[in-house]
Design a protein around this motif. Structure first.
Motif, mmCIF file in Angstrom:
data_model
loop_
_atom_site.group_PDB
_atom_site.id
_atom_site.type_symbol
_atom_site.label_atom_id
_atom_site.label_comp_id
_atom_site.label_asym_id
_atom_site.label_seq_id
_atom_site.Cartn_x
_atom_site.Cartn_y
_atom_site.Cartn_z
ATOM 1 N N UNK A 269 0.856 -1.179 0.000
ATOM 2 C CA UNK A 269 0.000 0.000 0.000
ATOM 3 C C UNK A 269 0.902 1.243 0.000
ATOM 4 N N UNK A 270 0.720 2.128 -0.984
ATOM 5 C CA UNK A 270 1.586 3.287 -1.160
ATOM 6 C C UNK A 270 0.762 4.576 -1.145
ATOM 7 N N UNK A 271 1.402 5.669 -0.710
ATOM 8 C CA UNK A 271 0.683 6.935 -0.627
ATOM 9 C C UNK A 271 1.652 8.108 -0.535
ATOM 10 N N UNK A 272 1.180 9.275 -0.935
ATOM 11 C CA UNK A 272 1.972 10.499 -0.741
ATOM 12 C C UNK A 272 1.911 10.980 0.703
ATOM 13 N N UNK A 273 1.071 10.341 1.530
ATOM 14 C CA UNK A 273 1.024 10.692 2.955
ATOM 15 C C UNK A 273 1.427 9.502 3.832
ATOM 16 N N UNK A 274 2.094 8.515 3.237
ATOM 17 C CA UNK A 274 2.615 7.394 4.024
ATOM 18 C C UNK A 274 3.654 7.911 5.018
ATOM 19 N N UNK A 275 3.728 7.282 6.175
ATOM 20 C CA UNK A 275 4.647 7.731 7.221
ATOM 21 C C UNK A 275 6.008 7.041 7.157
ATOM 22 N N UNK A 276 6.156 6.041 6.291
ATOM 23 C CA UNK A 276 7.453 5.365 6.154
ATOM 24 C C UNK A 276 7.967 5.553 4.731
ATOM 25 N N UNK A 277 9.278 5.675 4.602
ATOM 26 C CA UNK A 277 9.899 5.964 3.309
ATOM 27 C C UNK A 277 9.643 4.864 2.278
ATOM 28 N N UNK A 278 9.549 3.625 2.730
ATOM 29 C CA UNK A 278 9.388 2.505 1.803
ATOM 30 C C UNK A 278 8.097 2.616 0.995
#
Length: 517
Positions: free
Chosen positions: A368-377
């Motif tokens: 799961x990816x996002x521009x507001x993800x909290x982890x760099x990965x």
């Protein structure tokens, strides 16, 4: 296409007005894209990113207004600028008609209207702290819509407000309801006994709307600004807001909303809450699960938090339609999607709505990816293509610097929607449509042609494209919520009855074979 630039020296217009003007300018005939903004370094960078940067823009000063337009080569730029200037003049005329008097400073406004007790600050970030300090000095509560204010300035302002017994909502505070009056982005809800403190705008809107739907109402909705629960700011505004609601005789239940706070700040908030004489519901999106304590109720999702609040306020849950998930629909959509269509693409105007859907997906999927993800990965940067399950918050700073918020101007989301709909690996596109004060007058209607065309193209290619739409609003909002829902369903989109259900439906639609519980 040709680019035309006009610089108006020493001309200041506040950010809210500029958002509205840019939106209207983008709708003019022949215009491909337009930005009307102050010539700050940040706004210049945005113009570079979208190809509207010229030597004239580079030379403009921070106090100058830039009108940058890309239009058909056949469009006369002089006529175009006249149309834009007419929009600006029209805006000023309408504003003048709302009041017999206009004030150029906070001090003169306060002197002329001594009973005023709140100031909304919506100026360029580099001036916002100065104006907020003036308001606080004049014994005014402050709601600061402006962003790009330093953390140190935020701390200083909140400490000053605390000393004076005032509220300092913000910076970057987009939602509040004070004495049943919505400020900035807010929905029209009934007055009631539930007080809300929110470090997230659309999260606060969602809770207020669900509370209204379940038959209760809001006593006060106090925004804090998105950084309030960071380790640096330390929850200063949330602590003061809890104190205010604790002392408010009209508030019977308190709801706290935030994205995951810093651990030390979370414990600080909980220590305060344990002393409360009123029940408190906590929805910290994406935080670790906690056990309920006496008078403190932890909820993982928005609808559950609102339902808990209204039952604590005295409403019988058995009397409510809580809109359980449509299980037959889930089975039906699963059979329509082919084996390649494994992914969700969430395209959101509301950051907290995006967060809730993203965390719902993460409970099932690791990719799961996002521009507001909290982890760099799993973090997507501005301009990155989607990967696997992707959730984009179009209200994030990289999309709104120098451009109207997507609740007003949906152009960024429309472009991304067309791209995602053409991807054969996408099974579900999930979108929110936010109604209420400050939002687009027809958020679903502006997307209908693109949704309809996308579904028709997918069908012609032999695949089903599932579109889920959630309309955040009430029957009291100026936009007709029933009309908005009808526009969705008329083109074959699925309507979700809440943010919580929207995320759950999207997740379950694409669950395949052995992944199913």
């Amino acid at each position: 296409m040709s680019i035309s630039i006009k610089i108006q020296p020493n001309t200041y217009i506040d950010s809210v007005s500029l958002m509205a003007l840019s939106t209207r300018a983008n709708q003019l005939a022949g215009v491909d894209q337009a930005i009307i903004a102050m010539a700050t370094e940040m706004n210049k960078e945005v113009m570079k990113n979208v190809g509207l940067f010229t030597d004239e823009v580079e030379q403009a000063q921070t106090s100058d207004l830039v009108i940058a337009v890309e239009a058909d080569a056949s469009t006369d730029s002089a006529d175009l600028f006249k149309e834009i200037e007419h929009l600006m003049t029209e805006k000023k005329t309408k504003s003048s008609g709302q009041s017999t008097e206009q004030y150029t400073t906070i001090e003169t406004a306060k002197k002329a209207i001594p009973e005023a007790n709140l100031a909304v600050i919506s100026v360029n970030g580099q001036y916002a702290a100065r104006e907020a300090r003036k308001a606080l000095t004049n014994d005014l509560h402050v709601m600061m819509f402006s962003d790009n204010v330093s953390v140190q300035e935020e701390i200083q302002l909140k400490d000053l407000a605390h000393e004076k017994g005032l509220l300092m909502m913000g910076p970057d505070c987009g939602t509040a309801i004070i004495n049943n009056i919505g400020l900035c982005f807010a929905n029209k809800v009934r007055k009631g006994s539930i007080g809300i403190v929110g470090a997230s705008g659309t999260g606060s809107q969602e809770i207020s709307v669900r509370i209204h739907e379940f038959g209760e109402g809001v006593s006060q909705l106090i925004g804090t600004g998105g950084r309030d629960l960071s380790e640096a700011v330390g929850g200063r505004m949330m602590m003061d807001a809890i104190d205010a609601l604790e002392a408010d005789p009209d508030t019977k239940v308190i709801v706290l909303i935030s994205k995951p706070p810093a651990k030390a700040v979370e414990e600080k908030i909980l220590t305060r809450v344990r002393q409360s004489t009123k029940p408190v519901v906590i929805w910290f999106i994406g935080s670790e699960s906690r056990q309920n304590e006496e008078g403190i109720y932890f909820e993982k999702m928005s609808k559950a938090a609102a339902l808990r609040a209204v039952t604590l306020a005295g409403i019988d849950e058995n009397s409510l339609d809580v809109h359980p998930l449509n299980l037959p629909l889930i089975d039906e959509v699963r059979t329509k999607l082919n084996s390649e269509q494994r992914y969700i693409r969430g395209l959101f105007t509301g950051g907290t709505l995006c967060d809730e859907a993203m965390f719902t997906a993460k409970e099932r999927f690791s990719d799961v990816y996002s521009n507001i993800a909290t982890d760099d990965e799993h973090l997507l940067h501005f301009g990155d293509p989607s990967r696997a399950h992707t959730f984009i918050d179009f209200g994030a700073d990289e999309f709104t610097n120098g451009k109207p918020h997507p609740m007003i101007d949906p152009s960024n989301r429309i472009a991304r929607f067309v791209e995602e709909a053409a991807d054969p690996t996408v099974g579900v596109i999930l979108m929110d449509f936010v109604l209420g004060y400050g939002s687009h007058t027809d958020p679903v209607g502006v997307m209908v042609p693109y949704m309809k065309e996308a579904k028709e193209k997918a069908a012609a290619e032999g695949r089903h494209l599932e579109i889920i739409g959630y309309v955040l609003g009430t029957d009291l909002d100026k936009q007709d919520i029933n009309e908005q829902v009808e526009k969705l369903t008329a083109i074959g989109a699925t309507y979700a009855s809440s943010s919580q259900n929207a995320g759950l439906l999207a997740r379950e639609f694409v669950v395949k074979g052995a992944e199913r519980s």
